[in-house]
Design a protein around this motif. Structure first.
Motif, PDB file in Angstrom:
ATOM      1  N   ALA A   1       0.810  -1.224   0.000  1.00 42.32           N
ATOM      2  CA  ALA A   1       0.000   0.000   0.000  1.00 42.32           C
ATOM      3  C   ALA A   1       0.842   1.272   0.000  1.00 42.32           C
ATOM      4  O   ALA A   1       0.387   2.313  -0.472  1.00 42.32           O
ATOM      5  N   THR A   2       2.065   1.208   0.509  1.00 42.45           N
ATOM      6  CA  THR A   2       2.851   2.436   0.675  1.00 42.45           C
ATOM      7  C   THR A   2       4.156   2.491  -0.100  1.00 42.45           C
ATOM      8  O   THR A   2       4.715   3.573  -0.273  1.00 42.45           O
ATOM      9  N   SER A   3       4.656   1.362  -0.572  1.00 43.88           N
ATOM     10  CA  SER A   3       6.005   1.345  -1.130  1.00 43.88           C
ATOM     11  C   SER A   3       6.160   2.193  -2.391  1.00 43.88           C
ATOM     12  O   SER A   3       7.216   2.803  -2.579  1.00 43.88           O
ATOM     13  N   ASP A   4       5.158   2.259  -3.237  1.00 42.67           N
ATOM     14  CA  ASP A   4       5.284   3.082  -4.444  1.00 42.67           C
ATOM     15  C   ASP A   4       5.453   4.556  -4.094  1.00 42.67           C
ATOM     16  O   ASP A   4       6.300   5.244  -4.671  1.00 42.67           O
ATOM     17  N   ARG A   5       4.674   5.028  -3.148  1.00 46.69           N
ATOM     18  CA  ARG A   5       4.796   6.435  -2.720  1.00 46.69           C
ATOM     19  C   ARG A   5       6.150   6.681  -2.058  1.00 46.69           C
ATOM     20  O   ARG A   5       6.779   7.710  -2.278  1.00 46.69           O
TER      21      ARG A   5
ATOM     22  N   PRO B   1       6.391  -2.824  16.341  1.00 49.15           N
ATOM     23  CA  PRO B   1       5.699  -3.084  17.603  1.00 49.15           C
ATOM     24  C   PRO B   1       5.709  -1.882  18.568  1.00 49.15           C
ATOM     25  O   PRO B   1       4.840  -1.766  19.411  1.00 49.15           O
ATOM     26  N   GLY B   2       6.667  -0.980  18.411  1.00 52.89           N
ATOM     27  CA  GLY B   2       6.746   0.183  19.283  1.00 52.89           C
ATOM     28  C   GLY B   2       6.002   1.406  18.759  1.00 52.89           C
ATOM     29  O   GLY B   2       6.000   2.455  19.418  1.00 52.89           O
ATOM     30  N   LEU B   3       5.356   1.294  17.602  1.00 54.83           N
ATOM     31  CA  LEU B   3       4.600   2.420  17.051  1.00 54.83           C
ATOM     32  C   LEU B   3       3.450   2.764  17.995  1.00 54.83           C
ATOM     33  O   LEU B   3       2.652   1.906  18.343  1.00 54.83           O
ATOM     34  N   ARG B   4       3.404   4.011  18.403  1.00 57.98           N
ATOM     35  CA  ARG B   4       2.398   4.419  19.395  1.00 57.98           C
ATOM     36  C   ARG B   4       0.999   4.556  18.826  1.00 57.98           C
ATOM     37  O   ARG B   4       0.025   4.205  19.472  1.00 57.98           O
ATOM     38  N   ASP B   5       0.889   5.103  17.626  1.00 60.01           N
ATOM     39  CA  ASP B   5      -0.421   5.375  17.045  1.00 60.01           C
ATOM     40  C   ASP B   5      -0.526   4.703  15.679  1.00 60.01           C
ATOM     41  O   ASP B   5       0.067   5.171  14.708  1.00 60.01           O
ATOM     42  N   PRO B   6      -1.265   3.605  15.575  1.00 53.97           N
ATOM     43  CA  PRO B   6      -1.396   2.897  14.300  1.00 53.97           C
ATOM     44  C   PRO B   6      -1.940   3.781  13.171  1.00 53.97           C
ATOM     45  O   PRO B   6      -1.651   3.535  12.006  1.00 53.97           O
ATOM     46  N   ASP B   7      -2.691   4.803  13.502  1.00 59.06           N
ATOM     47  CA  ASP B   7      -3.215   5.705  12.476  1.00 59.06           C
ATOM     48  C   ASP B   7      -2.124   6.566  11.850  1.00 59.06           C
ATOM     49  O   ASP B   7      -2.338   7.182  10.809  1.00 59.06           O
ATOM     50  N   ARG B   8      -0.972   6.643  12.470  1.00 56.38           N
ATOM     51  CA  ARG B   8       0.144   7.464  11.982  1.00 56.38           C
ATOM     52  C   ARG B   8       1.202   6.627  11.262  1.00 56.38           C
ATOM     53  O   ARG B   8       2.333   7.057  11.100  1.00 56.38           O
ATOM     54  N   PHE B   9       0.819   5.422  10.823  1.00 56.04           N
ATOM     55  CA  PHE B   9       1.782   4.530  10.183  1.00 56.04           C
ATOM     56  C   PHE B   9       2.462   5.172   8.978  1.00 56.04           C
ATOM     57  O   PHE B   9       3.686   5.170   8.873  1.00 56.04           O
ATOM     58  N   GLU B  10       1.680   5.714   8.046  1.00 56.73           N
ATOM     59  CA  GLU B  10       2.286   6.243   6.819  1.00 56.73           C
ATOM     60  C   GLU B  10       3.229   7.421   7.087  1.00 56.73           C
ATOM     61  O   GLU B  10       4.343   7.434   6.558  1.00 56.73           O
ATOM     62  N   PRO B  11       2.857   8.410   7.899  1.00 57.28           N
ATOM     63  CA  PRO B  11       3.836   9.463   8.199  1.00 57.28           C
ATOM     64  C   PRO B  11       5.087   8.923   8.891  1.00 57.28           C
ATOM     65  O   PRO B  11       6.190   9.402   8.649  1.00 57.28           O
ATOM     66  N   TRP B  12       4.904   7.919   9.732  1.00 54.95           N
ATOM     67  CA  TRP B  12       6.039   7.316  10.419  1.00 54.95           C
ATOM     68  C   TRP B  12       6.982   6.642   9.419  1.00 54.95           C
ATOM     69  O   TRP B  12       8.196   6.847   9.462  1.00 54.95           O
ATOM     70  N   VAL B  13       6.437   5.878   8.487  1.00 55.46           N
ATOM     71  CA  VAL B  13       7.258   5.217   7.469  1.00 55.46           C
ATOM     72  C   VAL B  13       7.897   6.261   6.557  1.00 55.46           C
ATOM     73  O   VAL B  13       9.054   6.115   6.162  1.00 55.46           O
ATOM     74  N   ARG B  14       7.173   7.317   6.248  1.00 55.73           N
ATOM     75  CA  ARG B  14       7.734   8.391   5.417  1.00 55.73           C
ATOM     76  C   ARG B  14       8.965   8.989   6.090  1.00 55.73           C
ATOM     77  O   ARG B  14       9.978   9.239   5.452  1.00 55.73           O
ATOM     78  N   ARG B  15       8.881   9.194   7.402  1.00 54.81           N
ATOM     79  CA  ARG B  15      10.023   9.717   8.153  1.00 54.81           C
ATOM     80  C   ARG B  15      11.193   8.733   8.085  1.00 54.81           C
ATOM     81  O   ARG B  15      12.337   9.135   7.885  1.00 54.81           O
ATOM     82  N   LEU B  16      10.910   7.441   8.213  1.00 57.26           N
ATOM     83  CA  LEU B  16      11.967   6.435   8.114  1.00 57.26           C
ATOM     84  C   LEU B  16      12.618   6.464   6.732  1.00 57.26           C
ATOM     85  O   LEU B  16      13.842   6.348   6.612  1.00 57.26           O
ATOM     86  N   VAL B  17      11.824   6.648   5.689  1.00 57.14           N
ATOM     87  CA  VAL B  17      12.365   6.701   4.332  1.00 57.14           C
ATOM     88  C   VAL B  17      13.270   7.919   4.161  1.00 57.14           C
ATOM     89  O   VAL B  17      14.360   7.823   3.591  1.00 57.14           O
ATOM     90  N   ILE B  18      12.842   9.057   4.661  1.00 59.75           N
ATOM     91  CA  ILE B  18      13.656  10.265   4.520  1.00 59.75           C
ATOM     92  C   ILE B  18      14.974  10.119   5.264  1.00 59.75           C
ATOM     93  O   ILE B  18      16.038  10.434   4.731  1.00 59.75           O
TER      94      ILE B  18
END
Length: 182
Positions: free
Chosen positions: A22-26, A57-74
């Motif tokens: 769902a997120t890898s292309d973006r 497993p340590g992600l605090r808010d599951p609704d913030r997954f995409e911004p969190w992954v975006r930060r990891l990518v940057i």
């Protein structure tokens, strides 16, 4: 998507695979635009996804997954650029049959000029520019993604825009050699 994130947080590989799909292309598009190199972008996204799997497993808010992954990518883009040290020549292979129709927005010359100018920006400037203009994020979201204050994000965007404009203008100026125009 929250349910899928929660399943992935519990260690379900299939759920994490769905998130990746769902997120890898973006994320790849963001990394490519920041790094300006497809291979480096692939490495950065791969590294970010490995980090995401480990730290999910340590992600605090599951609704913030995409911004969190975006930060990891940057951050993975920053690390990949530091690891490679120097930028290499980047040759883009175009399809033999070319585009289906004329590009009404920018000529090839204009696109090349923008690409050259964009390469002159720092990684931080590229990141904020891509987040704002490619993903359409507001400055508050950019600040959150980059882990900086909103004023810092605004300053980086302003400086990136100014630097990009200056680089394009510098490329447009004629080259003067030994008192004569070349």
């Amino acid at each position: 998507m929250r349910a899928i994130v929660e399943r992935a947080m519990r260690g379900e590989r299939e759920a994490f695979g769905e998130l990746v799909n769902a997120t890898s292309d973006r994320m790849y598009a963001v990394a490519t635009r920041i790094l300006r190199d497809a291979d480096l972008a692939e490495d950065a996204v791969q590294g970010a996804l490995i980090t995401a799997w480990r730290e999910l497993p340590g992600l605090r808010d599951p609704d913030r997954f995409e911004p969190w992954v975006r930060r990891l990518v940057i951050h993975a883009c920053y690390a990949e650029a530091r690891r490679r040290g120097r930028w290499t020549a980047n040759v883009r292979v175009l399809p033999v049959d070319g585009p289906a129709g004329p590009d009404e927005i920018l000529s090839v010359h204009d696109r090349d000029a923008l690409d050259r100018a964009f390469r002159r920006l720092t990684l931080e400037q590229r990141a904020v520019f891509v987040l704002h203009h490619h993903l359409g994020l507001a400055l508050v979201e950019i600040a959150e993604t980059l882990g900086v204050a909103p004023a810092t994000a605004r300053t980086r965007l302003h400086r990136a825009t100014r630097a990009l404009r200056a680089a394009v203008e510098a490329d447009e100026r004629p080259v003067i050699s030994q008192g004569r125009m070349a």
